[in-house]
Write a protein that holds these residues in place. Structure first.
Motif, PDB file in Angstrom:
ATOM      1  N   LYS A 133      28.896  29.551  37.227  1.00 18.46           N
ATOM      2  CA  LYS A 133      29.797  30.660  37.560  1.00 18.46           C
ATOM      3  C   LYS A 133      31.083  30.142  38.196  1.00 18.46           C
ATOM      4  CE  LYS A 133      26.345  34.074  38.838  1.00 18.46           C
ATOM      5  NZ  LYS A 133      25.974  35.037  39.854  1.00 18.46           N
TER       6      LYS A 133
ATOM      7  N   ARG B 190      29.778  34.067  30.702  1.00 19.92           N
ATOM      8  CA  ARG B 190      29.879  34.983  31.855  1.00 19.92           C
ATOM      9  C   ARG B 190      28.683  35.936  31.859  1.00 19.92           C
ATOM     10  NH1 ARG B 190      35.615  34.950  30.761  1.00 19.92           N
ATOM     11  NH2 ARG B 190      35.415  36.822  29.506  1.00 19.92           N
ATOM     12  N   GLU B 191      28.320  36.399  30.669  1.00 20.50           N
ATOM     13  CA  GLU B 191      27.195  37.336  30.559  1.00 20.50           C
ATOM     14  C   GLU B 191      25.878  36.623  30.909  1.00 20.50           C
ATOM     15  OE1 GLU B 191      27.114  39.653  26.890  1.00 20.50           O
ATOM     16  OE2 GLU B 191      24.928  39.531  26.941  1.00 20.50           O
TER      17      GLU B 191
ATOM     18  N   SER C 147      25.632  35.772  34.605  1.00 24.52           N
ATOM     19  CA  SER C 147      25.751  36.883  35.561  1.00 24.52           C
ATOM     20  C   SER C 147      24.384  37.206  36.156  1.00 24.52           C
ATOM     21  CB  SER C 147      26.291  38.125  34.840  1.00 24.52           C
ATOM     22  OG  SER C 147      25.242  38.710  34.081  1.00 24.52           O
TER      23      SER C 147
END
Ligand code: FEO
Length: 399
Positions: free
Chosen positions: A204, A237-238, A241
């Motif tokens: 991240k 990002r998904e 997350s």
């Protein structure tokens, strides 16, 4: 034979495709092979090579350099010390005796420890350092823990290219220089699951760090180049997350059919409630697919019989793997059967200390499951549905 492909003027792909490799780290199946990408960057004054290749493909890299007539390389940039990128460094250092092997301090230390390069040939690179090749300046971005402590990324601002090493890559042998997104998505997700997922919090941060860069092309060191960076950045990002999906992963093993009967019933019960199921018979499953399924799932339920007074070793293997991969899975339970007792519940739960899981009561049948056991499976499916609904509502509210 040689394989040299121009990406932009002065930037060539000269690595190797490994169509036949089927196992990585003696652990990870590679159903689609892989590639070891190496990039030659030619400035007006100097030449750099970004990443070498696995030792098994050293000839291919050297043949490409010879075919290009490259007589001098100034910098061999080792973005990461793992041998699939560094195994041919000895051959390169021999052929280009004046070249410097440049990398992070940790990377250089490892390369020396591995016996791949002499210390006096190394040049340390720190975050923010630049290497000016003449019209092409390479900017170093420190990116530890994708998936070793040594990794750097290299940004070439003049051509808006990011060389991302393992980060954002895929184990995929393909003739495509540029990613066919429909094909590469699963390979990249599987690669993320196997390699990057345990380091999700670092991933991240690195995604955030590179978000300010102007990037046209992302060139990883495995798999094709991304001509549309947002495709892989959005996927990462998904995946990284904190959001989970309404999915249950069911890795199981069954010796005489009792656990299988429970798993099959339970799978139907979950599907009937609108929950997506990923079912894996551990006697013949691809652990890469199992890892991939753990990227998004809210819940994992392991199925095991009792054998030798404990959980089946294949079920323990799945639990060890899940513990090592550290998925964001929130809930877990165990389904199984026993004949005369055993310690399978404690064994499996104690095997996953890294996972902060909320455990549902297990459903353990004595012998072949009876009507009461099936009712308990329905009850477990109801409990999972209720938790998933609550979780997904809170995720949606937070958007
Ligand atoms: Fe592709 Fe971590 O090596």
């Amino acid at each position: 034979m040689t394989l040299i492909r121009e990406i932009k003027p002065g930037i060539l792909s000269i690595g190797a495709i490994d169509w036949d490799r089927r196992l990585f780290d003696a652990l990870i199946p590679l159903p689609d092979g892989t590639s070891y990408n190496s990039y030659l960057i030619q400035g007006k004054e100097k030449i750099a090579l970004i990443d070498a290749v696995d030792s098994t493909k050293a000839d291919a890299l050297i043949d490409n350099l010879n075919a290009l007539g490259i007589e001098k390389i100034d910098y061999i940039i080792a973005q990461h010390a793992e041998q699939d990128h560094s195994g041919s460094l000895g051959r390169l250092a021999e052929q280009y005796p004046d070249s410097k092997v440049a990398g992070s301090a940790r990377c250089l230390e490892l390369l020396v420890e591995f016996g791949l390069v002499d210390k006096e040939r190394t040049q340390e690179l720190k975050d923010g350092d630049t290497i000016d090749l003449g019209g092409k300046s390479l900017q170093i971005i420190s990116a530890p823990w994708v998936h070793w402590p040594d990794t750097i990324l290299t940004y070439l601002a003049a051509d808006r290219m990011l060389f991302s090493c393992d980060f954002l890559g895929s184990h995929l042998a393909t003739s495509d220089l540029y990613a066919d997104e429909a094909v590469v998505y699963r390979a990249a997700k599987r690669y993320y699951a196997e390699i990057m997922m345990p380091f999700r919090q670092h991933i991240k941060k690195h995604l955030e760090r590179i978000s300010s860069l102007d990037i046209d092309l992302i060139a990883p060191s495995h798999g094709p180049i991304y001509a549309r960076p947002e495709f892989i950045l959005k996927a990462y990002r998904e995946w990284s997350s904190d959001e989970v999906k309404n999915q249950v992963v069911l890795p199981f093993v069954s010796m005489h059919g009792s656990t299988k009967a429970m798993i099959d019933y339970f799978a139907d019960s979950l599907i009937t409630r609108g929950i997506e199921v990923k079912r894996f018979d551990l006697t013949n499953s691809d652990i890469g697919s199992l890892a991939e399924s753990l990227v998004d799932a809210a819940t994992v339920v392991i199925g095991t019989p009792t054998v030798l007074s404990g959980a089946h070793p294949l079920a323990l293997y799945a639990a060890i793997l899940a513990n090592a991969l550290r998925p964001k899975t929130r809930y877990a339970s165990i389904i199984g059967s026993f004949g005369w007792g055993g310690r399978m519940l404690e064994q499996i739960t104690q095997t996953m200390p890294n996972l902060k899981l909320q455990l549902f009561d297990p459903v353990i049948a004595k012998g072949y499951p009876k009507e009461a056991d099936f009712r308990r499976l329905d009850q477990l499916a109801d409990e999972i549905l209720a938790k998933h609904r609550e979780l997904i509502q809170s995720q949606n509210a937070a958007k």
